[in-house]
Design a protein around this motif. Structure first.
Motif, PDB file in Angstrom:
ATOM      1  N   HIS A 105      -3.163   4.306  -3.007  1.00 34.23           N
ATOM      2  CA  HIS A 105      -2.333   3.897  -4.130  1.00 34.23           C
ATOM      3  C   HIS A 105      -1.605   2.597  -3.793  1.00 34.23           C
ATOM      4  O   HIS A 105      -1.757   2.056  -2.702  1.00 34.23           O
ATOM      5  CB  HIS A 105      -1.330   4.995  -4.493  1.00 34.23           C
ATOM      6  CG  HIS A 105      -1.951   6.190  -5.150  1.00 34.23           C
ATOM      7  ND1 HIS A 105      -2.717   7.106  -4.439  1.00 34.23           N
ATOM      8  CD2 HIS A 105      -1.934   6.617  -6.453  1.00 34.23           C
ATOM      9  CE1 HIS A 105      -3.147   8.034  -5.282  1.00 34.23           C
ATOM     10  NE2 HIS A 105      -2.697   7.764  -6.488  1.00 34.23           N
ATOM     11  N   ARG A 106      -0.815   2.129  -4.738  1.00 29.40           N
ATOM     12  CA  ARG A 106      -0.005   0.934  -4.534  1.00 29.40           C
ATOM     13  C   ARG A 106       1.423   1.213  -4.978  1.00 29.40           C
ATOM     14  O   ARG A 106       1.665   1.973  -5.917  1.00 29.40           O
ATOM     15  CB  ARG A 106      -0.551  -0.259  -5.337  1.00 29.40           C
ATOM     16  CG  ARG A 106      -1.976  -0.653  -4.986  1.00 29.40           C
ATOM     17  CD  ARG A 106      -2.075  -1.274  -3.606  1.00 29.40           C
ATOM     18  NE  ARG A 106      -3.438  -1.661  -3.301  1.00 29.40           N
ATOM     19  CZ  ARG A 106      -4.296  -0.915  -2.622  1.00 29.40           C
ATOM     20  NH1 ARG A 106      -3.927   0.283  -2.199  1.00 29.40           N
ATOM     21  NH2 ARG A 106      -5.512  -1.360  -2.376  1.00 29.40           N
ATOM     22  N   LEU A 107       2.374   0.584  -4.297  1.00 31.77           N
ATOM     23  CA  LEU A 107       3.753   0.565  -4.743  1.00 31.77           C
ATOM     24  C   LEU A 107       4.033  -0.821  -5.304  1.00 31.77           C
ATOM     25  O   LEU A 107       3.659  -1.831  -4.692  1.00 31.77           O
ATOM     26  CB  LEU A 107       4.718   0.868  -3.596  1.00 31.77           C
ATOM     27  CG  LEU A 107       4.874   2.330  -3.177  1.00 31.77           C
ATOM     28  CD1 LEU A 107       5.929   2.444  -2.078  1.00 31.77           C
ATOM     29  CD2 LEU A 107       5.240   3.215  -4.359  1.00 31.77           C
ATOM     30  N   ILE A 108       4.701  -0.860  -6.439  1.00 32.85           N
ATOM     31  CA  ILE A 108       4.983  -2.114  -7.134  1.00 32.85           C
ATOM     32  C   ILE A 108       6.481  -2.222  -7.371  1.00 32.85           C
ATOM     33  O   ILE A 108       7.135  -1.242  -7.752  1.00 32.85           O
ATOM     34  CB  ILE A 108       4.271  -2.158  -8.512  1.00 32.85           C
ATOM     35  CG1 ILE A 108       2.791  -1.734  -8.382  1.00 32.85           C
ATOM     36  CG2 ILE A 108       4.407  -3.532  -9.137  1.00 32.85           C
ATOM     37  CD1 ILE A 108       1.947  -2.613  -7.514  1.00 32.85           C
ATOM     38  N   CYS A 149       0.824  -1.211   0.000  1.00 33.54           N
ATOM     39  CA  CYS A 149       0.000   0.000   0.000  1.00 33.54           C
ATOM     40  C   CYS A 149       0.859   1.262   0.000  1.00 33.54           C
ATOM     41  O   CYS A 149       1.974   1.284   0.507  1.00 33.54           O
ATOM     42  CB  CYS A 149      -0.923   0.011   1.211  1.00 33.54           C
ATOM     43  SG  CYS A 149      -2.254  -1.204   1.115  1.00 33.54           S
ATOM     44  N   GLU A 150       0.295   2.327  -0.529  1.00 30.59           N
ATOM     45  CA  GLU A 150       0.903   3.647  -0.578  1.00 30.59           C
ATOM     46  C   GLU A 150      -0.222   4.676  -0.407  1.00 30.59           C
ATOM     47  O   GLU A 150      -1.280   4.528  -1.038  1.00 30.59           O
ATOM     48  CB  GLU A 150       1.631   3.814  -1.927  1.00 30.59           C
ATOM     49  CG  GLU A 150       2.070   5.197  -2.296  1.00 30.59           C
ATOM     50  CD  GLU A 150       3.282   5.684  -1.527  1.00 30.59           C
ATOM     51  OE1 GLU A 150       3.804   4.924  -0.682  1.00 30.59           O
ATOM     52  OE2 GLU A 150       3.689   6.822  -1.779  1.00 30.59           O
ATOM     53  N   PRO A 151      -0.065   5.686   0.450  1.00 33.30           N
ATOM     54  CA  PRO A 151       1.107   6.029   1.245  1.00 33.30           C
ATOM     55  C   PRO A 151       1.304   5.078   2.425  1.00 33.30           C
ATOM     56  O   PRO A 151       0.555   4.122   2.593  1.00 33.30           O
ATOM     57  CB  PRO A 151       0.795   7.449   1.712  1.00 33.30           C
ATOM     58  CG  PRO A 151      -0.703   7.475   1.794  1.00 33.30           C
ATOM     59  CD  PRO A 151      -1.175   6.631   0.637  1.00 33.30           C
ATOM     60  N   GLU A 152       2.305   5.414   3.248  1.00 31.57           N
ATOM     61  CA  GLU A 152       2.724   4.503   4.301  1.00 31.57           C
ATOM     62  C   GLU A 152       1.591   4.102   5.230  1.00 31.57           C
ATOM     63  O   GLU A 152       1.501   2.952   5.644  1.00 31.57           O
ATOM     64  CB  GLU A 152       3.865   5.141   5.091  1.00 31.57           C
ATOM     65  CG  GLU A 152       4.591   4.189   6.010  1.00 31.57           C
ATOM     66  CD  GLU A 152       5.868   4.788   6.557  1.00 31.57           C
ATOM     67  OE1 GLU A 152       6.510   4.142   7.401  1.00 31.57           O
ATOM     68  OE2 GLU A 152       6.225   5.911   6.151  1.00 31.57           O
ATOM     69  N   TRP A 153       0.738   5.038   5.610  1.00 26.17           N
ATOM     70  CA  TRP A 153      -0.372   4.728   6.510  1.00 26.17           C
ATOM     71  C   TRP A 153      -1.721   4.812   5.796  1.00 26.17           C
ATOM     72  O   TRP A 153      -2.757   4.976   6.423  1.00 26.17           O
ATOM     73  CB  TRP A 153      -0.369   5.664   7.719  1.00 26.17           C
ATOM     74  CG  TRP A 153       0.774   5.405   8.642  1.00 26.17           C
ATOM     75  CD1 TRP A 153       1.936   6.105   8.729  1.00 26.17           C
ATOM     76  CD2 TRP A 153       0.881   4.360   9.607  1.00 26.17           C
ATOM     77  NE1 TRP A 153       2.761   5.563   9.694  1.00 26.17           N
ATOM     78  CE2 TRP A 153       2.132   4.490  10.251  1.00 26.17           C
ATOM     79  CE3 TRP A 153       0.037   3.312   9.996  1.00 26.17           C
ATOM     80  CZ2 TRP A 153       2.563   3.617  11.247  1.00 26.17           C
ATOM     81  CZ3 TRP A 153       0.457   2.451  10.998  1.00 26.17           C
ATOM     82  CH2 TRP A 153       1.702   2.615  11.612  1.00 26.17           C
TER      83      TRP A 153
END
Length: 242
Positions: free
Chosen positions: A218-221, A210-214
């Motif tokens: 969005h998603r980080l790939i 997941c993005e942002p950290e909390w």
């Protein structure tokens, strides 16, 4: 009602609300980590017991399923024939990322349901098996439940992602910095993941969080390709020290 009573009542209410907020934050930051540690250790113990008795989790045929860190019931845009999958909800591999520290190790379980991701990392059902042709796709929490992918943005090209199924070490290498996208971008787990830069069939790995950290807007790939394999009887790969 006197002003003093109103002020006192309001102050007591604020204290109560504050205490509840503190308890909630403590649950998120501390207790979910405690629960994850116990659950993760249990999954690792299960794997070690299986491997000690020579029992590697056997794949079994299942239909293409959904993925939970992407939208419900995602369907890759160019689906390959459904591969064999591991036993649903069960651990089948260990995953290591030296970039995240020498003690970073997490079990990989089959499916990406909420309860599964509380015990470790989750393999997107319907994606390739570890080391196989296609896209071995894995999801994990950024925060809570042990924070497995807390340091996800630190991944860099060339970093090793090492997977073992108890018989073989599979060393993947990250190809680019993490890519930020939206949850509806389900092509990131295609057999040849979209926007990855890969231009044809191969043996790939996709990590998602997941993005942002909390948050989860969005998603980080991160994408990687298979770089090397070796039997576990040969000892740990050199990539652990690279």
């Amino acid at each position: 009602m006197s002003v003093r009573l109103i002020v006192r009542t309001f102050s007591e209410l604020c204290i109560t609300v504050g205490a509840l907020i503190i308890l909630f934050v403590a649950y998120i930051l501390f207790w979910t980590g405690v629960k994850a540690a116990g659950a993760t250790e249990g999954q690792i113990d299960d794997l070690q017991n299986q491997w000690a008795h020579g029992a590697v989790t056997a794949p079994e045929p299942v239909p293409l399923p959904s993925a939970s860190l992407l939208p419900a019931d995602p369907k890759p845009s160019a689906p390959a024939p459904a591969p064999k999958a591991y036993r649903d909800g069960k651990p089948f591999a260990m995953l290591y990322i030296p970039r995240f520290g020498k003690d970073w190790e997490w079990p990989v379980l089959e499916n990406t349901k909420v309860k599964t991701l509380q015990k470790g990392l989750g393999h997107y059902r319907g994606t390739a098996a570890a080391g196989a042709t296609g896209n071995f796709a894995v999801a994990g929490h950024r925060r809570t439940y042990g924070d497995p992918f807390k340091d996800f943005p630190k991944l860099r090209p060339g970093d090793a992602v090492i997977v073992t199924d108890g018989t073989t070490w599979f060393t993947y290498r990250i190809d680019r910095k993490p890519y930020r996208t939206v949850p509806s971008d389900v092509g990131v787990i295609d057999p040849v993941p979209r926007k990855s830069g890969f231009d044809g069939p191969g043996r790939y790995l996709t990590l998602t969080t997941c993005e942002p950290e909390w948050g989860s807007s969005h998603r980080l790939i991160a994408w990687a390709h298979l770089d090397a394999t070796q039997p576990v009887t040969d000892g740990k790969p050199a990539a652990f020290h690279s």
